[in-house]
Scaffold this motif. Structure first.
Motif, PDB file in Angstrom:
ATOM      1  N   ASP A 160       0.863  -1.188   0.000  1.00  0.00           N
ATOM      2  CA  ASP A 160       0.000   0.000   0.000  1.00  0.00           C
ATOM      3  C   ASP A 160       0.898   1.236   0.000  1.00  0.00           C
ATOM      4  O   ASP A 160       1.534   1.558   1.001  1.00  0.00           O
ATOM      5  N   LEU A 161       0.921   1.941  -1.131  1.00  0.00           N
ATOM      6  CA  LEU A 161       1.801   3.100  -1.272  1.00  0.00           C
ATOM      7  C   LEU A 161       1.158   4.388  -0.777  1.00  0.00           C
ATOM      8  O   LEU A 161       1.826   5.427  -0.732  1.00  0.00           O
ATOM      9  N   GLY A 162      -0.113   4.339  -0.392  1.00  0.00           N
ATOM     10  CA  GLY A 162      -0.793   5.544   0.085  1.00  0.00           C
ATOM     11  C   GLY A 162      -1.508   6.265  -1.036  1.00  0.00           C
ATOM     12  O   GLY A 162      -1.099   6.222  -2.205  1.00  0.00           O
ATOM     13  N   ASP A 163      -2.568   6.962  -0.665  1.00  0.00           N
ATOM     14  CA  ASP A 163      -3.386   7.644  -1.671  1.00  0.00           C
ATOM     15  C   ASP A 163      -2.655   8.785  -2.362  1.00  0.00           C
ATOM     16  O   ASP A 163      -3.049   9.224  -3.449  1.00  0.00           O
ATOM     17  N   ASP A 164      -1.582   9.305  -1.735  1.00  0.00           N
ATOM     18  CA  ASP A 164      -0.871  10.437  -2.324  1.00  0.00           C
ATOM     19  C   ASP A 164       0.196  10.005  -3.317  1.00  0.00           C
ATOM     20  O   ASP A 164       0.893  10.841  -3.895  1.00  0.00           O
ATOM     21  N   ALA A 165       0.372   8.702  -3.515  1.00  0.00           N
ATOM     22  CA  ALA A 165       1.380   8.234  -4.469  1.00  0.00           C
ATOM     23  C   ALA A 165       0.921   8.542  -5.888  1.00  0.00           C
ATOM     24  O   ALA A 165      -0.171   8.131  -6.305  1.00  0.00           O
ATOM     25  N   PRO A 166       1.699   9.275  -6.676  1.00  0.00           N
ATOM     26  CA  PRO A 166       1.285   9.681  -8.028  1.00  0.00           C
ATOM     27  C   PRO A 166       1.239   8.493  -8.984  1.00  0.00           C
ATOM     28  O   PRO A 166       2.243   7.792  -9.149  1.00  0.00           O
ATOM     29  N   VAL A 167       0.087   8.276  -9.592  1.00  0.00           N
ATOM     30  CA  VAL A 167      -0.083   7.143 -10.506  1.00  0.00           C
ATOM     31  C   VAL A 167       0.834   7.320 -11.711  1.00  0.00           C
ATOM     32  O   VAL A 167       0.910   8.397 -12.299  1.00  0.00           O
ATOM     33  N   GLY A 168       1.546   6.258 -12.069  1.00  0.00           N
ATOM     34  CA  GLY A 168       2.442   6.289 -13.221  1.00  0.00           C
ATOM     35  C   GLY A 168       3.872   6.652 -12.871  1.00  0.00           C
ATOM     36  O   GLY A 168       4.764   6.521 -13.715  1.00  0.00           O
ATOM     37  N   ALA A 169       4.119   7.103 -11.642  1.00  0.00           N
ATOM     38  CA  ALA A 169       5.481   7.483 -11.251  1.00  0.00           C
ATOM     39  C   ALA A 169       6.353   6.236 -11.122  1.00  0.00           C
ATOM     40  O   ALA A 169       5.884   5.163 -10.721  1.00  0.00           O
ATOM     41  N   ASP A 170       7.600   6.400 -11.484  1.00  0.00           N
ATOM     42  CA  ASP A 170       8.547   5.291 -11.327  1.00  0.00           C
ATOM     43  C   ASP A 170       8.656   4.935  -9.841  1.00  0.00           C
ATOM     44  O   ASP A 170       8.900   5.806  -8.995  1.00  0.00           O
ATOM     45  N   LEU A 171       8.473   3.660  -9.537  1.00  0.00           N
ATOM     46  CA  LEU A 171       8.414   3.256  -8.130  1.00  0.00           C
ATOM     47  C   LEU A 171       9.737   3.487  -7.418  1.00  0.00           C
ATOM     48  O   LEU A 171       9.759   3.917  -6.261  1.00  0.00           O
ATOM     49  N   ARG A 172      10.855   3.226  -8.065  1.00  0.00           N
ATOM     50  CA  ARG A 172      12.157   3.368  -7.398  1.00  0.00           C
ATOM     51  C   ARG A 172      12.373   4.819  -6.980  1.00  0.00           C
ATOM     52  O   ARG A 172      12.882   5.089  -5.882  1.00  0.00           O
ATOM     53  N   ALA A 173      11.973   5.743  -7.850  1.00  0.00           N
ATOM     54  CA  ALA A 173      12.149   7.153  -7.506  1.00  0.00           C
ATOM     55  C   ALA A 173      11.152   7.583  -6.443  1.00  0.00           C
ATOM     56  O   ALA A 173      11.506   8.276  -5.478  1.00  0.00           O
ATOM     57  N   HIS A 174       9.891   7.162  -6.587  1.00  0.00           N
ATOM     58  CA  HIS A 174       8.876   7.579  -5.623  1.00  0.00           C
ATOM     59  C   HIS A 174       9.150   7.034  -4.219  1.00  0.00           C
ATOM     60  O   HIS A 174       9.035   7.770  -3.234  1.00  0.00           O
ATOM     61  N   ALA A 175       9.500   5.753  -4.120  1.00  0.00           N
ATOM     62  CA  ALA A 175       9.718   5.127  -2.816  1.00  0.00           C
ATOM     63  C   ALA A 175      11.162   5.240  -2.341  1.00  0.00           C
ATOM     64  O   ALA A 175      11.506   4.683  -1.297  1.00  0.00           O
ATOM     65  N   GLU A 176      11.989   5.968  -3.097  1.00  0.00           N
ATOM     66  CA  GLU A 176      13.391   6.180  -2.734  1.00  0.00           C
ATOM     67  C   GLU A 176      14.102   4.849  -2.508  1.00  0.00           C
ATOM     68  O   GLU A 176      14.854   4.657  -1.542  1.00  0.00           O
ATOM     69  N   LEU A 177      13.886   3.911  -3.428  1.00  0.00           N
ATOM     70  CA  LEU A 177      14.459   2.582  -3.273  1.00  0.00           C
ATOM     71  C   LEU A 177      15.941   2.520  -3.627  1.00  0.00           C
ATOM     72  O   LEU A 177      16.594   1.505  -3.385  1.00  0.00           O
ATOM     73  N   ASP A 178      16.450   3.584  -4.245  1.00  0.00           N
ATOM     74  CA  ASP A 178      17.878   3.631  -4.533  1.00  0.00           C
ATOM     75  C   ASP A 178      18.662   4.286  -3.401  1.00  0.00           C
ATOM     76  O   ASP A 178      19.897   4.408  -3.479  1.00  0.00           O
ATOM     77  N   ALA A 179      17.968   4.727  -2.357  1.00  0.00           N
ATOM     78  CA  ALA A 179      18.651   5.349  -1.220  1.00  0.00           C
ATOM     79  C   ALA A 179      19.564   4.338  -0.546  1.00  0.00           C
ATOM     80  O   ALA A 179      19.263   3.137  -0.480  1.00  0.00           O
ATOM     81  N   SER A 180      20.683   4.815  -0.016  1.00  0.00           N
ATOM     82  CA  SER A 180      21.666   3.932   0.620  1.00  0.00           C
ATOM     83  C   SER A 180      21.254   3.618   2.055  1.00  0.00           C
ATOM     84  O   SER A 180      20.880   4.511   2.809  1.00  0.00           O
ATOM     85  N   ILE A 181      21.366   2.345   2.397  1.00  0.00           N
ATOM     86  CA  ILE A 181      21.109   1.888   3.754  1.00  0.00           C
ATOM     87  C   ILE A 181      22.438   1.447   4.357  1.00  0.00           C
ATOM     88  O   ILE A 181      23.130   0.598   3.803  1.00  0.00           O
ATOM     89  N   PHE A 182      22.787   2.047   5.500  1.00  0.00           N
ATOM     90  CA  PHE A 182      24.031   1.718   6.185  1.00  0.00           C
ATOM     91  C   PHE A 182      23.752   0.645   7.244  1.00  0.00           C
ATOM     92  O   PHE A 182      22.761   0.721   7.977  1.00  0.00           O
ATOM     93  N   GLU A 183      24.653  -0.321   7.317  1.00  0.00           N
ATOM     94  CA  GLU A 183      24.610  -1.332   8.381  1.00  0.00           C
ATOM     95  C   GLU A 183      25.897  -1.181   9.174  1.00  0.00           C
ATOM     96  O   GLU A 183      26.993  -1.363   8.640  1.00  0.00           O
ATOM     97  N   ILE A 184      25.768  -0.808  10.459  1.00  0.00           N
ATOM     98  CA  ILE A 184      26.935  -0.519  11.285  1.00  0.00           C
ATOM     99  C   ILE A 184      27.062  -1.572  12.383  1.00  0.00           C
ATOM    100  O   ILE A 184      26.080  -1.927  13.040  1.00  0.00           O
ATOM    101  N   ASP A 185      28.277  -2.089  12.549  1.00  0.00           N
ATOM    102  CA  ASP A 185      28.572  -3.070  13.597  1.00  0.00           C
ATOM    103  C   ASP A 185      29.255  -2.338  14.745  1.00  0.00           C
ATOM    104  O   ASP A 185      30.414  -1.942  14.641  1.00  0.00           O
TER     105      ASP A 185
END
Length: 792
Positions: free
Chosen positions: A136-161
């Motif tokens: 569920d992307l929410g009602d404000d998610a723009p229809v037709g938008a590239d999902l990776r850009a909209h959901a920021e799926l290319d953002a870097s996730i850091f894992e720290i030990d």
């Protein structure tokens, strides 16, 4: 700890790129294990909106959806997700899209209905670990938008030990403090402002165990909206940090924990009775936890209780009886300081591990509890509404962790590091870390902030200076004097050559304890008083070993009991024996044990058990590089060895070791079906090898003479060969025994030895007369030394 890079940049506006940021954090001691995108690569997925949903004509669990994807066309998609509904915005993989697992989306027919594309869950796109249906992307998610850009799926996730002493960095606030201190940037942190009380409602709190919980803050919030939902930004932030969104009140407490480092808990106020008592558990008290387990607490576990009993395991997990739900209207927020010594090991005792227990075991800032209450209150009111009462902050100052003041000497700093930054720079670095610093004549006086549990002594501050200055900036210096390498004699071989020699012959190295059982030690070496330990680790490790055999025997028993029939073990280690001065002598030795078949099971050789002479052969091979002729095997008795199958090993007439079969008494004691063969030799004689020297090779043929002599039964072949070498000329190249005979034609108590002599000249071929003369000299010498006679 897991967090999105963008979240940290909201706190510290650093200009470092992702790679440089990762390197800087690692150099600060906050090791970055990985930097990955939110979701693995995929393509062709956009935001879609379901326009219509109809049941599948041929399958009860499938639905036929009409999906808008922003292209001006609608697509028919067969979907089995239970949450597929009209106006739901969800990821839509168009025909031709490629999913993370490599699946390429094609037009298909499912149970007779055409399907063009695919509606996806977060799990199918690699953006989540669990899913109950479509994302569920929410009602404000723009229809037709590239999902990776909209959901920021290319953002870097850091894992720290993080190391256990840096519990203060188990939050974005802690990481931001470290990064700002290293870069000199300022922190743009959300500063929770006190939320004014609109109610007078309080819920009473009692601290019955202040030594474990010296601070407990709570607040009543009434009238929250039970139908409220966590906004998309909150859910996304939790998901990117590895936390599953559950419900707004729970999500908010989790966010505050990730943001500030303060674990929190929300109780349903209507389910609490009487008041909160922070106390130790009582016998036979049970609590049903949020993970649907019932546990019985003990008297060493801190609990949060009301009049009816425990409602939470303090700092570990809440109970299901007072948990917030979709019907919760009134809330009691908890934010406490549970001290590490009271939390250590408690979660493991109940077979669990939570984000809260992980933090409390390492230490949580005792000044943070009321701050977290204010931050959570503000978030709850902005998302769920409600009116707040005053903060109930119970504090026992006597038991709060004290903030130490540490003296740091400039001379000590330079001495330990080998360098020292400028005095002003040292003070500035410590202040950037949150310490209150005051210059002194010798250096600095620093007051430690409440969140740094790991700073207690001067060396800790020196480590902080080195860490913040940069390990990579430490100057390189050369030794002030030349390094002298001690000369190694050519006649000394390395210990590894002994180890390699045994390994090459099929032996396996073992390492056993130097502490052994006193009873076993006494049985194997009864004539030596072993040193007893004043404070042994256990009763079976009470004395220092005088022989390596006890450890090898116990190891062999362990292996034999586990169906390892063929055991070859050796160990190089120290023995601890009393010396003549009343002290303790430490000597190095090599010992071995062999039991079971001599050869691994095979078709080309008959099976037989290892015996004395097999092991003796391996020892002779080990002695060959240091001059086998200097060693002798002399029949002798040893308390741990079989009386008729043991020998003392001598070098130049001095005892250096033993070899033999285990004594039947000890074989029975260790419950061994087979008697192992043991050896033990001092290590030094095995390392003292002769200097290599050139010896010419003769180009002339060698001549062999065989002699059959009769000697007494007690005469050993070794002594006979020694006499042969004494009497033979320099042209003797080899002498060996190739047959032993007892029986017909030989008197009782006598035996026949067949000797082979190889003679060879360097400058010419020896004549028969010269060889005959040499044989006669040898025979005459044997006759005089051993009473030998020539066998007819």
């Amino acid at each position: 700890m897991r967090f999105p890079e963008s979240w940290l940049r909201e706190w510290v506006a650093t200009e470092l790129d992702t790679e440089a940021l990762s390197e800087r954090l690692t150099l600060l001691g906050l090791e970055v294990d990985s930097v990955e995108p939110v979701a693995p690569p995929f393509s062709g997925v956009v935001v879609g909106r379901i326009e219509a949903v109809e049941p599948h004509p041929e399958a009860d669990k499938l639905r036929v959806c009409r999906v808008e994807d922003g292209s001006g066309e609608t697509h028919q998609v067969v979907c089995g997700a239970p949450n597929a509904a009209v106006d739901l915005h969800a990821p839509f993989a168009r025909v031709g899209a490629v999913l993370p697992d490599g699946t390429k989306i094609r037009a298909a027919e499912l149970r007779g209905v055409e399907s063009s594309g695919m509606l996806c869950s977060a799990v199918e796109l690699g953006a989540g670990e669990a899913a109950d249906g479509l994302w569920d992307l929410g009602d404000d998610a723009p229809v037709g938008a590239d999902l990776r850009a909209h959901a920021e799926l290319d953002a870097s996730i850091f894992e720290i030990d993080l190391t256990p002493n840096r519990g203060d960095c188990l939050s974005l606030r802690g990481l931001a403090r470290e990064l700002a201190a290293a870069t000199g940037e300022s922190i743009s942190a959300p500063s929770p402002e006190p939320v004014p009380a609109e109610l007078e409602d309080r819920f009473p709190v009692t601290l019955s165990a202040p030594a474990a919980c010296p601070r407990y803050a709570g607040r009543v919030i009434r009238g929250v909206d039970p139908q409220a939902a966590s906004p998309r930004w909150l859910r996304r932030r939790l998901e990117q940090s590895g936390v599953r969104p559950i419900q707004p009140l729970v999500d908010i407490t989790n966010l505050v924990m990730l943001e500030l480092g303060q674990p929190m808990h929300a109780f349903d106020l209507a389910k609490l009775t009487g008041g909160i008592d922070v106390r130790m558990g009582r016998p036979d008290e049970d609590i049903d936890l949020l993970d649907e387990r019932r546990v019985t607490v003990d008297g060493e576990t801190l609990v949060i209780a009301d009049e009816r009993g425990p409602v939470a395991l303090a700092g570990i997990m809440g109970g299901s009886r007072t948990a917030v739900s979709e019907d919760t209207v009134d809330v009691f927020l908890e934010s406490a300081c549970f001290l590490p010594h009271a939390m250590a090991g408690r979660a493991r005792r109940y077979a669990t591990h939570t984000d809260s227990s992980h933090r409390f075991e390492r230490g949580v800032d005792p000044e943070l509890a009321p701050v977290a209450i204010e931050r959570a209150t503000a978030l709850i009111q902005s998302i769920c509404g409600g009116r707040a009462g005053p903060v109930e902050d119970r504090v026992d100052r006597e038991h709060l962790p004290q903030r130490p003041t540490i003296e740091l000497r400039a001379e000590r700093l330079r001495r330990l590091l080998g360098y020292a930054p400028e005095a002003d720079e040292v003070g500035a670095m410590l202040e950037r870390l949150g310490l209150t610093v005051e210059p002194t004549a010798a250096g600095w006086r620093a007051e430690v902030p409440s969140w740094r549990f790991d700073l207690a002594i001067e060396a800790d501050l020196i480590e902080e200076v080195a860490r913040l200055y940069g390990y990579n900036r430490a100057p390189r210096t050369h030794p002030r004097q030349a390094v002298r390498i001690a000369a190694q004699p050519e006649t000394r071989r390395a210990v590894d050559s002994v180890r390699d020699g045994l390994v090459e012959r099929g032996w396996h190295e073992a390492v056993t304890y130097s502490f052994v059982d006193a009873e076993i030690q006494g049985a194997i070496d009864p004539d030596t008083d072993a040193l007893a330990l004043a404070n042994p680790l256990s009763s079976d490790m009470g004395v220092m070993r005088t022989s390596i055999w006890p450890g090898l025997l116990q190891t062999a028993v362990h292996n034999l009991n586990r169906q390892q029939e063929r055991v070859r073990l050796f160990e190089i280690g120290k023995r601890f024996r009393p010396d003549s001065d009343g002290g303790l002598s430490q000597t190095d030795g090599v010992a071995g044990l062999a039991v079971g078949p001599w050869w691994p099971e095979q078709w080309s050789a008959p099976a037989r058990e290892v015996d004395f002479f097999d092991v003796k052969g391996d020892i002779e091979a080990l002695l060959a590089p240091v001059g086998h002729e200097r060693f002798r095997f002399v029949a002798a008795a040893h308390p741990a060895l079989h009386p008729g199958q043991s020998a003392r090993i001598e070098r130049d007439g001095l005892q250096v070791g033993w070899i033999g079969t285990l004594h039947p008494r000890l074989q029975e004691w260790f419950d061994l079906a087979r008697a192992p063969v043991l050896f033990e030799i001092d290590l030094d004689p095995l390392l003292d090898q002769p200097l290599a020297a050139f010896r010419p090779v003769s180009k002339y043929p060698g001549i062999r003479r065989d002699l059959a002599i009769i000697v007494d039964e007690q005469v050993t072949s070794e002594s006979v060969l020694a006499s042969v070498r004494e009497a033979a000329p320099a042209e003797l190249r080899n002498a060996f025994v190739f047959d032993v005979y007892r029986g017909k034609g030989i008197d009782s108590g006598r035996k026949s030895l067949a000797l082979g002599l190889i003679l060879q000249g360097l400058s010419r071929t020896l004549t028969d007369s010269e060889v005959d003369d040499a044989s006669n000299d040898v025979l005459a010498h044997l006759r005089s030394t051993h009473g030998a006679t020539l066998r007819e």
